[in-house]
Scaffold this motif. Structure first.
Motif, short mmCIF file in Angstrom:
data_model
loop_
_atom_site.label_atom_id
_atom_site.label_comp_id
_atom_site.label_asym_id
_atom_site.label_seq_id
_atom_site.Cartn_x
_atom_site.Cartn_y
_atom_site.Cartn_z
N HIS A 26 0.79 -1.23 0.00
CA HIS A 26 0.00 0.00 0.00
C HIS A 26 0.82 1.28 0.00
CE1 HIS A 26 -3.28 -2.73 0.49
NE2 HIS A 26 -2.78 -3.18 1.62
N GLY A 27 2.14 1.15 -0.07
CA GLY A 27 2.98 2.33 -0.15
C GLY A 27 2.74 3.25 1.03
N ALA A 28 2.52 4.54 0.72
CA ALA A 28 2.37 5.52 1.77
C ALA A 28 0.91 5.82 2.08
CB ALA A 28 3.09 6.80 1.40
N ASN A 29 -0.01 5.11 1.44
CA ASN A 29 -1.43 5.33 1.69
C ASN A 29 -2.20 4.18 1.08
OD1 ASN A 29 -3.95 6.80 2.24
ND2 ASN A 29 -4.05 7.00 0.01
N ARG A 30 -3.09 3.58 1.87
CA ARG A 30 -3.87 2.47 1.34
C ARG A 30 -5.20 2.98 0.80
NH1 ARG A 30 -7.90 -0.38 3.09
NH2 ARG A 30 -7.80 0.16 5.30
N LEU A 31 -5.60 2.50 -0.36
CA LEU A 31 -6.91 2.86 -0.88
C LEU A 31 -7.98 2.03 -0.17
CD1 LEU A 31 -6.56 3.23 -4.74
CD2 LEU A 31 -6.55 5.00 -2.98
#
Lengths: 637, 252
Positions: A431-436
């Motif tokens: 999710h990198g730096a933000n999860r959808l």
């Protein structure tokens, strides 16, 4: 040795397929010789346990609660994404991949995210076959709705309780294997330590929460599916018992942690009511499909919402982000709500809330249609606040919700400790730096049903696994360490309760390492955390003994670990001198207050290695390579 | 928000082997915005600081979905509010000066562990006996290959909303688990995917329910009233039909 993410060679779209072909297999007859420990029984843990058992491995599954059906995956409301393109609205595997990696502000691994998008469709097939009662259209086919960060409708759902239904599906699959004798469930157990022998994870120490006994369990591989560490803030949308202890113990035994400062603050939660509040309740992001977010245009406007005419309202997401409107990603929505409240336009008793209004959709679609989509969420809101969102707008405010950071894993979901795997929210991978929205359920189930059952076999097939005894020096040392930690907590006999300390830690982190961070605040937190930790170990009061069910003692152990974890989290936030996704450093922002990434210096995963008590951890960087997407300034305008 | 004072009569019992008793506590002034469990948190903080042992109670999600919490409050499982778990019960439903009696879910199949905590693993055993569709990962057909009429899917979901808290058993004069078991049976029997195993499932879950020590249904309907998810006793009727069907179809 530098980190090797073990990303398969070849084109993005065929990496997983190629990799599966190259994975060595354990023959069906030999699988029962291997014992696998799974810690956690949420979507990732239950699905992995069930699938590994179906393949023939012997599995022991541990959970904190009295039943594996209660893991906090059950509280996920909105839905699960998949690239089925049933709506013919332009969706594809590539688009789900792109939306997810863009939503994560280009801080996730391409290959992992692409695989996730590929597997998404199989998950839906499997869950439907298990009897998960997803929402359907009148024609009998599956329904979809939209979620933040996407312009297609790809979210499958079961009213506002998708997590519950998916978990009950995985729980059913798990209990079926209990019935065949392939899985042993160990409920009301807490993992106290990881046992590493000759550099490999070979077992765990657990505490039986009813009898207080320490138990030893040996295995050929250990899978951690223990969820996220959002409760470090004390107030979060997590369940009360959700904790970081399992991954923290693994970290202290050598597994590296990745991006620990990446914490998602969810925009739509019920605001804090007072000091005694024990947790925050999420209102599903799906509400933003129809609900309209607004604040009064004039700061300090104290009129009730029904008396504020349209021209005096600021629908700030719709005006600032016309393309995505109320469906911007979570980090963007949260920051904007905070900015409105900081500017004095917040509503409610505390001024820390914005409206989420269903007046227009009810007028347009009718009460019944809106009720069908959100009925149970409306009821839940009404129970907690005593207000009916059909008549008066909901009040919402951001709250800590999900941790994108976690144990570092390679493409096979193995940590830096051989034989130790991390799945679901416990790892950092997708999710990198933000999860959808609607991506956590997808990831947990992808990891558990489809990825780890393959990759674990590859590793077992080639590993050197001598017989071990739970009476070995390593096991004995781990039991001794767990016992002495517990005795230390019980022996302090100070004057402050664990809840009191937990609240103070949470407040400290929310103020200094929350929605907007800066170097001075983070430095400040780095100075205060050790002081608070010292006081905790001098002045904590834990009643009772370690010999029976003692919930205060359980929480004390978890908070002791949070007090250590907090430091590496803040250090991570301090060293990442850029803004990306949820990680917003006020020093690094665009002219219109969006996160300003620095791809030249920070296009990497920050990986932290434990170096011993009282010694600073080492930061290693895993560079992120983008072949298929061009990292760009995220725009939802 | 207003401030109220409550008197609590709480069942305290150190373990199954020691006798239990009611102990009286005063909450002192508490906000009516608090949830019931937050009120217990406050009482526990006071007990700890007074060198007393805090009240042990199960809880986790505190948003009414995990099914972990539950106690009998003033004679009602999960308290007097309809369709509400204990964690979602708020103090605004009580008056200043009220006395509240709190005791554990009592049933032979739910042995007591400590204070308000009971062992509900009998529910897991009922599910393990057959409360699932036997499908291995990887073998599923395309999700839209079997259309399911919307009303059927909705009915299945109505049944599937059960959170497994055990209030139905606690409320039943016979401590029957018919609503819990019937909800799972109904959910799976309504869906085409559940049909191949419905005969086996009905028999296995019924037998397990009996052997775990749950009582029989006498159509009192107390379970439905106590259920925090409003699971309908129609699911018990469907359970009975499934069992009768299984008895007739002795061959599959």
């Amino acid at each position: 040795m530098p980190l090797d993410p073990k990303i398969p060679k070849g084109p993005l779209a065929t990496k997983w397929d190629t990799h599966r072909f190259h994975c060595r297999l354990v023959s069906p007859a030999n699988r029962r010789k291997y014992e696998i420990i799974v810690v956690g029984a949420g979507l990732a843990g239950a699905s992995a346990s069930a699938t590994l058992a179906e393949l023939g491995y012997r599995v022991k599954t541990f959970c904190l609660q009295d039943s594996p059906r209660r893991a906090h995956s059950i509280a996920a409301q909105g839905g699960i994404n998949a690239a089925k393109n049933y709506r013919n609205d332009g969706d594809s595997i590539h688009r789900l991949f792109y939306d997810t990696i863009k939503g994560g502000d280009f801080r996730a691994r391409e290959a992992n995210v692409y695989r996730l998008a590929q597997i998404s469709n199989q998950i839906i097939d499997h869950c439907v076959a298990q009897g998960v009662p997803f929402a359907r259209e009148y024609g009998g086919l599956l329904a979809n709705r939209s979620f933040g960060g996407a312009q297609v409708s790809r979210t499958f759902y079961a009213r506002g309780q998708t997590g519950q239904q998916l978990l009950l599906g995985a729980y059913g699959a798990l209990m079926r294997q209990v019935n065949t004798g392939s899985v042993t469930i160990m409920p009301r157990r807490e993992m106290m330590d990881l046992v590493v022998i000759d550099g490999r994870a070979r077992g765990i120490i657990t505490r039986n929460l009813i009898t207080g006994e320490f138990e030893t369990h040996a295995a050929h591989a250990v899978v951690l599916a223990t969820g996220g560490y959002g409760n470090i803030y004390c107030l979060s949308t997590n369940a009360m018992a959700s904790n970081a202890s399992a991954i923290w113990r693994a970290y202290k035994r050598g597994a590296a942690l990745a991006n620990p400062s990446f914490v998602q603050i969810h925009p739509t939660c019920i605001p804090v009511h007072g000091e005694a509040q024990s947790k925050l309740t999420l209102m599903s992001e799906s509400l933003r499909n129809d609900g309209r977010v607004w604040v009064p245009r004039k700061p300090g406007d104290s009129r009730p919402p029904s008396e504020i005419p349209t021209e005096d309202r600021d629908y700030f997401l719709e005006t600032q982000y016309p393309a995505f409107g109320n469906l911007v990603p979570r980090d963007v929505a949260s920051r904007n709500a905070k900015q409105q409240c900081d500017a004095g336009k917040g509503v409610g008793d505390t001024g820390r809330a914005v409206y989420l209004d269903f007046h227009d959709p009810i007028l347009r679609q009718g009460q019944e249609a809106v009720e069908r989509k959100y009925g149970n969420l409306f009821q839940m809101y009404e129970k907690i606040t005593g207000q009916d969102p059909r008549r008066t707008p909901m009040m919402i405010y951001p709250a800590v919700h999900y941790t994108m950071g976690g144990l570092w894993v390679d493409y096979n979901l193995m940590t830096t400790t051989p034989g130790l795997y991390a799945l679901g929210e416990a790892n950092f991978s997708d999710h990198g730096a933000n999860r959808l929205g609607a991506s956590a359920l997808m990831q947990g189930l992808a990891d558990g049903y489809f990825i780890v059952p393959i990759t674990i076999g590859d590793e077992l097939a080639q590993a050197d696994l001598p017989e071990i005894s739970t009476d070995s020096p390593e096991f004995n040392a781990a039991v001794a360490a767990s016992t002495s930690r517990q005795e230390q907590l019980l022996g302090i006999k100070g004057n402050r309760t664990v809840l009191d300390f937990h609240r103070q830690l949470g407040h400290l982190l929310w103020e200094n390492c929350g929605m907007a961070k800066n170097a001075a605040d983070l430095q400040n937190a780095l100075a205060m955390i050790p002081e608070l930790r010292d006081e905790f170990h001098r002045n904590l009061k834990v009643p009772g003994t370690g010999q029976d069910l003692n919930q205060q003692l359980e929480r004390a152990g978890r908070v002791a670990d949070f007090l250590e974890f907090a430091e590496v989290m803040v250090r991570d936030a301090l060293t990442r001198e850029e803004s990306c996704g949820c990680h917003f450093r006020s020093e690094y922002q665009t002219d219109d207050h969006e996160a300003l990434r620095n791809d030249r210096d920070f296009n990497h995963v920050s990986v932290w290695h434990f170096n011993g008590e009282g010694v600073e951890p080492t930061l290693e960087k895993e560079p992120l390579l983008y072949d298929s997407v061009e990292p760009s300034q995220r725009s939802y305008k | 928000m207003q401030s109220i004072n409550l008197t609590l009569e709480v069942w305290r019992q150190k373990s199954r082997n020691e006798p239990g008793r009611f102990v009286t506590y005063q909450t002192g002034p508490v906000s009516s915005d608090l949830s019931f469990l937050e009120m217990l948190d406050i009482v526990n903080e006071q007990l700890i600081l007074a060198d007393d042992e805090p009240i042990v109670f199960d809880h986790d999600c505190r948003e009414g979905i995990c099914g972990m919490c539950g106690a009998v409050v003033n004679g009602h499982a999960h308290g007097p509010e309809a369709a509400t778990t204990l964690c979602q019960l708020h103090l605004r439903h009580f008056k200043d000066g009220d006395t509240i009696v709190i005791e554990p879910f009592r049933a032979r199949a739910f042995p007591l562990i400590k204070d308000l905590v009971v062992d509900r693993s009998a529910f897991d055993n009922i599910i393990a006996a057959g409360g699932y569709i036997s499908v291995n990962t990887g073998s599923a057909p395309e999700a839209n290959s079997i259309p399911i009429p919307m009303p059927t899917a909705e009915q299945a979901l109505d049944a599937a909303e059960c959170i497994g808290c055990g209030a139905c058993v606690a409320a039943c004069p016979n401590a029957a688990a018919m609503l819990f078991t019937g909800a799972r049976i109904s959910h799976l029997a309504l869906l085409p995917q559940g049909h191949p195993e419905r005969t086996l499932r009905a028999r296995a879950m019924l037998n397990k329910m009996d052997s775990e020590g749950f009582g029989n249904c006498r159509n009192e309907r107390d379970c439905e009233l106590a259920c925090p998810k409003s699971i309908s006793i129609r699911n018990i009727a469907r359970f009975n039909r499934e069992v009768i069907r299984a008895l007739i179809r002795a061959d599959d």
